[in-house]
Design an enzyme around this catalytic site. Sequence first.
Site: not given
Ligand code: HMG
Ligand code: MG
Length: 302
Positions: A15-16, A207, A209, A240, A249
């Site tokens: 995933r990450d 966690h 990086h 990310c 990581n």
């Molecule tokens: P948004 O645009 O604010 O969502 O995104 P919305 O509710 O306004 O919906 C907009 C559109 O997105 C709609 O589709 C929804 O259906 C769709 P449309 O009508 O335009 O076709 N939608 C989705 N589709 C699929 N799955 C969903 C979903 N939700 C809404 N769950 C959202 C908000 C959170 C979805 C968006 O900002 C997003 O996907 N962001 C990506 C975040 C991400 O994956 N980041 C990387 C992972 S986190 C990370 O790496 C950190 C971590 O490792 C810890 C660290 O190291 O810090 C965990």
């Molecule tokens: Mg991370």
Amino acid sequence: MSMPSKVKIVDVGPRDGLQNEKGAVPAEVKIGLVHRLQDAGLKEIEVTSFVSPKWVPQMADNAEVMAGIQRKPGVRYSVLTPNMKGFEAALPSKPDEIVVFAAASEAFSQRNINCSIAESIERFAPVVAAAKEKGIYVRGAISCAVGCPYEGEVSPERVEMVARLLKDIGVQHIGVADTIGVGTPLKVQRAMEAALRHYAIDDVSGHYHDTYGQALGNTLASLEMGVWQYDTSSAGLGGCPYAKGATGNVATEDVVYMLQGMGIETGIDLDKLIDAGKYISDFLQRKPNSRAATAILNKRAG
Ligand code: HMG
Ligand code: MG
């Protein structure tokens, strides 16, 4: 607090690690990585995320990857779910655990999940309730727990606040995440102490990086506090998409090598783990981003 005698590692590489890859990584390769990791003895694997495919195209095959895994008894499979839409999409895949991810910095919250910290907590609350009702364990992540790519240094008070908010909505475990790898051992200890004000030592993980090469040191500093759970990434994959320049990581191989040398049990077979990292690195046509893996592969070649 004494050094733990056992450590649980969650490999977040599928995933990450892979979420930030520009080129296509077919579902079967991701599944192949998961299979190799579980064969190496990993007891938890963070497989994918149910986020918007427009935001993170590499995770668009989430359901296909989850469906393709031949599950091994005793292994837990976790997925990221930022909102109800993601949670509902994840349910048919039967994850053992879901992850909601908040940030200790407002700017990162906006860039990563398009809402404020307070709004994110509101979105997570029904997800947490629904998951617990179905018996799915809920982990939380606190991104930017020491530093933010947009706001700079982040204070432990911010981490304490987010930990409290996550605790209030029923999140069972939290990961203290150094998203951009800027942390150094004492700063990471301060962030961890802030999280420990709301969570027990058995309910926190690190966690880290490795952008600045500090992640192994930060892991050791956390071990000294008694923290025994860590997210690491096979072959040091990743970063990310919303934290430009941040690398993966800390490599699982490096952490396992260190822990083995310290006599701390992980249940992981280092040789098989090296094979898993080599498998994905060969696919990506690069060398594993792990000093231990490089050393062991060189030794094998010689
Ligand atoms: P948004 O645009 O604010 O969502 O995104 P919305 O509710 O306004 O919906 C907009 C559109 O997105 C709609 O589709 C929804 O259906 C769709 P449309 O009508 O335009 O076709 N939608 C989705 N589709 C699929 N799955 C969903 C979903 N939700 C809404 N769950 C959202 C908000 C959170 C979805 C968006 O900002 C997003 O996907 N962001 C990506 C975040 C991400 O994956 N980041 C990387 C992972 S986190 C990370 O790496 C950190 C971590 O490792 C810890 C660290 O190291 O810090 C965990
Ligand atoms: Mg991370």
